[in-house]
Design a protein around this motif. Structure first.
Motif, mmCIF file in Angstrom:
data_model
loop_
_atom_site.group_PDB
_atom_site.id
_atom_site.type_symbol
_atom_site.label_atom_id
_atom_site.label_comp_id
_atom_site.label_asym_id
_atom_site.label_seq_id
_atom_site.Cartn_x
_atom_site.Cartn_y
_atom_site.Cartn_z
ATOM 1 N N SER A 68 33.368 -3.417 9.545
ATOM 2 C CA SER A 68 33.379 -2.507 10.957
ATOM 3 C C SER A 68 32.341 -2.577 11.756
ATOM 4 O O SER A 68 31.191 -2.777 11.612
ATOM 5 N N VAL A 108 33.204 2.487 15.437
ATOM 6 C CA VAL A 108 33.926 3.532 14.962
ATOM 7 C C VAL A 108 33.848 4.623 15.615
ATOM 8 O O VAL A 108 32.723 5.072 16.128
ATOM 9 N N VAL A 111 38.951 2.136 14.380
ATOM 10 C CA VAL A 111 37.685 1.319 13.770
ATOM 11 C C VAL A 111 38.209 -0.123 14.245
ATOM 12 O O VAL A 111 39.450 -0.561 14.281
ATOM 13 N N GLU A 112 37.219 -0.785 14.865
ATOM 14 C CA GLU A 112 37.286 -2.360 15.272
ATOM 15 C C GLU A 112 36.653 -3.045 14.016
ATOM 16 O O GLU A 112 35.612 -2.691 13.431
ATOM 17 N N VAL A 113 37.401 -3.829 13.472
ATOM 18 C CA VAL A 113 36.826 -4.944 12.433
ATOM 19 C C VAL A 113 36.947 -6.306 12.832
ATOM 20 O O VAL A 113 37.679 -6.883 13.469
ATOM 21 N N LEU A 173 34.386 4.373 6.690
ATOM 22 C CA LEU A 173 34.625 3.444 7.691
ATOM 23 C C LEU A 173 33.291 2.729 8.258
ATOM 24 O O LEU A 173 33.101 1.502 8.482
#
Length: 349
Positions: free
Chosen positions: A93, A96, A107-109, A87
């Motif tokens: 990303s 994480v 996780v932010e995407v 990740l």
């Protein structure tokens, strides 16, 4: 005369002064805290050396072509480390962390136009060990302490000098305007004008990001103390209109607020200098009249927190903004630009 605040508390207060403006004046911070500028400088330099603080520049999602944002919570079977590494290595990303609760990691995407989000979620879902992915689509990001917000307006573009200036800030967020000018091939005054335009228009933001979970000793010797900034993620269900609740949630000074589509109406990140303060913040959020319920998870270990500072801007012809003093001052001959020096072949950028 030195301020009687204990060194650990003074360190926290100094570093807090750089959270939203990594170029904040050391003299101003010193005056506000009643200490010497030398003390502030020593604390900041020591924090950088020991890996407690990262002074960097975040880049607007608009300039990076990012259009969709989502927050994913993953349940994992077996070791988390391989999933965590995969990740963190993904260019999409930005955040994480190992978290508490049913889900092991989040996780932010941030991605471009569709179907980039779907393909990114599919790649996460296919990672060995991932059992379940809970997806929250951001409708809008309302607060992000460490990054410019996406506006959806791209009327401003950058040229080669802007790109060189930002690239140098990525290496040294507190570089002088003389250094920035040399890097961009322009004068110090031109560098100042360009930097002010970039920050004013939300293109970049210089921030002091705490390195969560860093270990350090207050005096640089002896046993190490954990100096992390404790934080929690919160999923919030709202009564009534979300717009009416936003001002109340903002009053808690959160690191992050996003309006979301899915199980929550808001996703919020709360942080504080101590766990006691953090618990108090959570209680205040829980008891807001606009809040129906909350679900919290602790960020046990944040392993990635990057908001475009590692990305490169692509150069493009610069469109002058109506209120850009650097362009207003420019006369008809190109050489009359007060911010640009003639290119010197012996002095490459």
């Amino acid at each position: 005369m030195e301020h009687p605040v204990e060194s650990a508390e003074l360190r926290r207060r100094v570093l807090r002064g750089l959270r939203e403006n990594g170029r904040a004046s050391y003299s101003r911070i010193a005056a506000e805290l009643g200490v010497s500028r030398r003390q502030v400088t020593q604390i900041v330099q020591s924090a950088i050396t020991r890996g407690e603080l990262r002074l960097t520049v975040s880049i607007s999602p608009d300039l990076l072509g990012l259009e969709r944002f989502a927050y994913l919570q993953l349940s994992v079977s077996g070791p988390i480390a391989p999933v965590r590494s995969a990740l963190a290595a993904m260019p999409e990303s930005t955040f994480v962390a190992d978290i508490s609760g049913h889900y092991s990691i989040d996780v932010e995407v941030r991605v471009g136009a569709d179907p980039h989000l779907r393909s990114t979620v599919d790649r996460v879902r296919e990672l060995p060990g991932v059992q379940e992915v809970r997806t929250h689509l951001y409708e809008s990001i309302e607060v992000n302490r460490y990054s410019p917000l996406r506006t959806g307006r791209t009327s401003f573009v950058v040229d080669e000098a802007d790109r060189a200036l930002v690239s140098h800030l990525q290496r040294n967020g507190r570089a002088s305007f003389r250094e920035l000018g040399e890097a961009a091939g322009i004068s110090p005054s031109g560098a100042r004008l360009r930097f002010e335009r970039l920050t004013r228009d939300g293109a970049v933001k210089v921030v002091g990001i705490p390195v969560r979970g860093a270990l350090a000793s207050p005096d640089g010797a002896g046993a190490a103390d954990r100096v992390e900034t404790p934080s929690i993620g919160v999923g919030v269900k709202i009564r009534g209109r979300i717009s009416a609740a936003l001002s109340s949630v903002r009053s808690l000074d959160p690191e992050f607020i996003a309006t979301t589509i899915g199980d929550y109406d808001l996703i919020v990140t709360l942080s504080a200098d101590s766990y006691e303060e953090l618990l108090d913040q959570a209680d205040r959020l829980r008891t807001l009249p606009e809040v129906e319920r909350i679900e919290t998870w602790a960020n046990l270990r944040i392993v990635k927190e990057q908001y475009g500072e590692g990305d490169r801007l692509s150069a493009s012809p610069r469109t002058p903004l109506a209120d850009d003093p650097a362009d207003t001052a420019r006369q008809h001959p190109p050489t009359a630009d007060p911010g640009r020096r003639p290119r010197d072949p012996a002095h490459p950028r």
